[in-house]
Design an enzyme around this catalytic site. Sequence first.
Site, PDB file in Angstrom:
ATOM      1  N   ARG A   1      36.715  47.181  40.407  1.00 17.67           N
ATOM      2  CA  ARG A   1      35.760  46.232  39.819  1.00 17.67           C
ATOM      3  C   ARG A   1      35.272  46.728  38.450  1.00 17.67           C
ATOM      4  O   ARG A   1      35.108  45.938  37.521  1.00 17.67           O
ATOM      5  CB  ARG A   1      34.575  46.020  40.761  1.00 17.67           C
ATOM      6  CG  ARG A   1      34.924  45.450  42.115  1.00 17.67           C
ATOM      7  CD  ARG A   1      35.274  43.997  42.124  1.00 17.67           C
ATOM      8  NE  ARG A   1      34.129  43.157  41.858  1.00 17.67           N
ATOM      9  CZ  ARG A   1      34.177  41.832  41.851  1.00 17.67           C
ATOM     10  NH1 ARG A   1      35.315  41.197  42.098  1.00 17.67           N
ATOM     11  NH2 ARG A   1      33.110  41.122  41.602  1.00 17.67           N
TER      12      ARG A   1
ATOM     13  N   ASN B   1      40.247  34.718  33.425  1.00 17.71           N
ATOM     14  CA  ASN B   1      39.761  36.096  33.351  1.00 17.71           C
ATOM     15  C   ASN B   1      40.791  37.129  33.799  1.00 17.71           C
ATOM     16  O   ASN B   1      40.445  38.206  34.259  1.00 17.71           O
ATOM     17  CB  ASN B   1      38.444  36.243  34.120  1.00 17.71           C
ATOM     18  CG  ASN B   1      38.600  36.012  35.609  1.00 17.71           C
ATOM     19  OD1 ASN B   1      39.670  35.691  36.112  1.00 17.71           O
ATOM     20  ND2 ASN B   1      37.503  36.178  36.337  1.00 17.71           N
TER      21      ASN B   1
ATOM     22  N   ARG C   1      39.226  42.643  31.398  1.00 13.81           N
ATOM     23  CA  ARG C   1      38.753  41.344  30.921  1.00 13.81           C
ATOM     24  C   ARG C   1      38.126  41.460  29.537  1.00 13.81           C
ATOM     25  O   ARG C   1      38.262  40.552  28.716  1.00 13.81           O
ATOM     26  CB  ARG C   1      37.758  40.762  31.919  1.00 13.81           C
ATOM     27  CG  ARG C   1      38.411  40.388  33.244  1.00 13.81           C
ATOM     28  CD  ARG C   1      37.380  40.060  34.292  1.00 13.81           C
ATOM     29  NE  ARG C   1      37.969  39.636  35.549  1.00 13.81           N
ATOM     30  CZ  ARG C   1      37.401  39.814  36.729  1.00 13.81           C
ATOM     31  NH1 ARG C   1      36.215  40.415  36.818  1.00 13.81           N
ATOM     32  NH2 ARG C   1      37.994  39.396  37.828  1.00 13.81           N
TER      33      ARG C   1
ATOM     34  N   THR D   1      33.038  39.356  35.627  1.00  9.08           N
ATOM     35  CA  THR D   1      33.794  38.147  35.968  1.00  9.08           C
ATOM     36  C   THR D   1      33.963  37.237  34.754  1.00  9.08           C
ATOM     37  O   THR D   1      35.001  36.593  34.589  1.00  9.08           O
ATOM     38  CB  THR D   1      33.076  37.377  37.093  1.00  9.08           C
ATOM     39  OG1 THR D   1      32.948  38.239  38.223  1.00  9.08           O
ATOM     40  CG2 THR D   1      33.850  36.140  37.497  1.00  9.08           C
TER      41      THR D   1
ATOM     42  N   HIS E   1      42.013  38.922  39.566  1.00  6.46           N
ATOM     43  CA  HIS E   1      41.068  38.842  40.678  1.00  6.46           C
ATOM     44  C   HIS E   1      41.020  40.223  41.302  1.00  6.46           C
ATOM     45  O   HIS E   1      42.050  40.889  41.447  1.00  6.46           O
ATOM     46  CB  HIS E   1      41.525  37.838  41.734  1.00  6.46           C
ATOM     47  CG  HIS E   1      40.830  38.037  43.050  1.00  6.46           C
ATOM     48  ND1 HIS E   1      39.568  37.544  43.305  1.00  6.46           N
ATOM     49  CD2 HIS E   1      41.202  38.746  44.160  1.00  6.46           C
ATOM     50  CE1 HIS E   1      39.193  37.913  44.517  1.00  6.46           C
ATOM     51  NE2 HIS E   1      40.165  38.635  45.060  1.00  6.46           N
TER      52      HIS E   1
ATOM     53  N   LYS F   1      46.369  37.047  37.656  1.00  9.47           N
ATOM     54  CA  LYS F   1      46.351  35.581  37.704  1.00  9.47           C
ATOM     55  C   LYS F   1      47.364  34.985  36.722  1.00  9.47           C
ATOM     56  O   LYS F   1      47.936  35.707  35.892  1.00  9.47           O
ATOM     57  CB  LYS F   1      44.943  35.088  37.385  1.00  9.47           C
ATOM     58  CG  LYS F   1      43.904  35.468  38.437  1.00  9.47           C
ATOM     59  CD  LYS F   1      42.543  34.935  38.026  1.00  9.47           C
ATOM     60  CE  LYS F   1      41.473  35.255  39.039  1.00  9.47           C
ATOM     61  NZ  LYS F   1      40.152  34.750  38.640  1.00  9.47           N
TER      62      LYS F   1
END
Length: 199
Positions: free
Chosen positions: A126, A163, A143, A132, A166, A17
């Site tokens: 993930r 964060n 993160r 998240t 994605h 991001k």
Amino acid sequence: MKGNQTDKTERTVVLVKPDGVVRGLVGEIISRFERRGLKLIALKMVWPTREHADKHYPSQDEWFSSVGSRTVDFFKEHGVAVKEHFGTEDPIEIGKQVKGWLADYLTRSPVVAMVLEGFHAIAVVRKLTGSTYPVEAAPGTIRGDYSVDTPAVANAQKRVVKNIVHASGNAQEAAHEIEHWFNPEEIHDYKRAEEEAMF
């Protein structure tokens, strides 16, 4: 739905991001996935339009409710008044507000989009990205190592949680996102040198 346990061609999408791009974290992020054994099969930098960013995220009430409910739960857990920040306690309406902020944010700078392939690629990515909400992400995750942002602060400032990345949440999302971000000719098939040693 569980995928084929022996399928090393499961694919997922990762977006670095705007906060990850402008902080110069692209190389570090890619290297974490490659060191884990995931194969990078598509990669590009894109400056999304508002329309493209908006279509990246689902528009179903189920998705809005999921996003809104997570936000409501976080606020309640931390003793923050949800209605004070959103003007409502309805998870669907909150999810719609958050989606708008997410789409706006993806247009602020280029993003780096990639497709990764490998055994359990969706779940592995993930795990590597972490929770998240960075404030809840474990150390050692992307993160957890590079952000401490929290929904309480972000929503009070009427913005998204910064964060870093994605990652597709499931096989259905991954399929949509691959098609949304890449043309078929931009996705490549090749063999990594260590594949036989690893698998």
